[in-house]
Scaffold this motif. Structure first.
Motif, PDB file in Angstrom:
ATOM      1  N   UNK A 116      44.264  39.973 -40.604  1.00  0.00           N
ATOM      2  CA  UNK A 116      42.887  39.570 -40.312  1.00  0.00           C
ATOM      3  C   UNK A 116      42.305  40.435 -39.198  1.00  0.00           C
ATOM      4  N   UNK A 117      43.103  40.722 -38.183  1.00  0.00           N
ATOM      5  CA  UNK A 117      42.675  41.595 -37.084  1.00  0.00           C
ATOM      6  C   UNK A 117      42.289  42.976 -37.613  1.00  0.00           C
ATOM      7  N   UNK A 118      43.125  43.547 -38.458  1.00  0.00           N
ATOM      8  CA  UNK A 118      42.850  44.875 -39.012  1.00  0.00           C
ATOM      9  C   UNK A 118      41.612  44.874 -39.914  1.00  0.00           C
ATOM     10  N   UNK A 119      41.431  43.801 -40.674  1.00  0.00           N
ATOM     11  CA  UNK A 119      40.247  43.708 -41.529  1.00  0.00           C
ATOM     12  C   UNK A 119      38.987  43.605 -40.675  1.00  0.00           C
ATOM     13  N   UNK A 120      39.041  42.822 -39.608  1.00  0.00           N
ATOM     14  CA  UNK A 120      37.886  42.734 -38.701  1.00  0.00           C
ATOM     15  C   UNK A 120      37.592  44.100 -38.075  1.00  0.00           C
ATOM     16  N   UNK A 121      38.647  44.816 -37.696  1.00  0.00           N
ATOM     17  CA  UNK A 121      38.455  46.149 -37.121  1.00  0.00           C
ATOM     18  C   UNK A 121      37.794  47.081 -38.147  1.00  0.00           C
ATOM     19  N   UNK A 122      38.218  46.985 -39.398  1.00  0.00           N
ATOM     20  CA  UNK A 122      37.594  47.825 -40.428  1.00  0.00           C
ATOM     21  C   UNK A 122      36.136  47.426 -40.637  1.00  0.00           C
ATOM     22  N   UNK A 147      34.842  39.707 -30.893  1.00  0.00           N
ATOM     23  CA  UNK A 147      35.174  38.419 -30.299  1.00  0.00           C
ATOM     24  C   UNK A 147      36.239  37.712 -31.138  1.00  0.00           C
ATOM     25  N   UNK A 148      36.092  37.766 -32.442  1.00  0.00           N
ATOM     26  CA  UNK A 148      37.103  37.201 -33.337  1.00  0.00           C
ATOM     27  C   UNK A 148      38.441  37.905 -33.198  1.00  0.00           C
ATOM     28  N   UNK A 149      38.426  39.214 -32.954  1.00  0.00           N
ATOM     29  CA  UNK A 149      39.670  39.966 -32.776  1.00  0.00           C
ATOM     30  C   UNK A 149      40.387  39.531 -31.494  1.00  0.00           C
ATOM     31  N   UNK A 150      39.627  39.293 -30.426  1.00  0.00           N
ATOM     32  CA  UNK A 150      40.224  38.827 -29.167  1.00  0.00           C
ATOM     33  C   UNK A 150      40.840  37.445 -29.383  1.00  0.00           C
ATOM     34  N   UNK A 151      40.125  36.557 -30.064  1.00  0.00           N
ATOM     35  CA  UNK A 151      40.667  35.233 -30.357  1.00  0.00           C
ATOM     36  C   UNK A 151      41.920  35.336 -31.226  1.00  0.00           C
TER      37      UNK A 151
END
Length: 181
Positions: A116-122, A147-151
């Protein structure tokens, strides 16, 4: 390895159960939102886009940029729909694994959160390339994704800590059973 004992104001077991329930509710809501967005994007055509631009008088975004943004949003909604379906399953397993103390049921969410983190980064990269990094719409979307990545990092640490506690508890039980003779 260092393990957190507390997640904010509660034990990591309670935090993991709460996070699992929030993931489950959020993923179910996300599935509904993504299905609606995919349906609406299919119905939305170039002529409609031109009418929207004439009505809103948008100066900071060109028609091509908006068309590209909508196309990107369509594919992001599809990726999010798939991720949300998998997240429903993983969060259900998390709740069951935490409740019963079974470490292997916690592992799927520990794998899914970095994905999920990688998808948000993309998503951040795609929005920045699509609209430009300093475009107001891009800044707003990227801020939400970041913000979602930090969470995601803190959520992963909480769940990982509980997984580690479950494993350590099982290892101690195995050691105690082996020493009895």
């Amino acid at each position: 390895m260092a393990v957190m004992e507390r997640c904010c104001c509660c034990r990591v077991k309670t935090g993991s159960l709460i996070l699992g329930a929030l993931f489950l509710i959020g993923s179910i809501l996300s599935i509904g939102r993504d299905v609606k967005e995919i349906k609406e994007t299919d119905e939305f055509r170039n002529e409609d886009l031109q009418l929207v631009f004439e009505d809103l008088q948008m100066d900071s975004v060109s028609v091509d940029q908006m068309q590209s943004f909508l196309t990107t949003a369509y594919y992001i909604a599809i990726a999010d729909l798939i991720l949300s379906i998998i997240m429903v399953i993983a969060s259900g397993l998390l709740i069951y694994g935490v409740q019963k103390g079974i470490a292997r049921f916690v592992v799927p969410i520990l794998v899914l959160i970095p994905i999920d983190f990688l998808i948000r980064f993309s998503f951040v990269c795609v929005h920045s390339l699509n609209l430009g990094f300093l475009h107001p719409l891009s800044i707003a979307l990227n801020l939400v994704c970041c913000l979602g990545m930090v969470f995601d990092i803190f959520i992963w640490l909480c769940i990982f800590s509980h997984w580690q506690q479950i494993k350590d508890e099982l290892d101690r039980k195995d050691d105690n059973e082996m020493t009895r003779v």
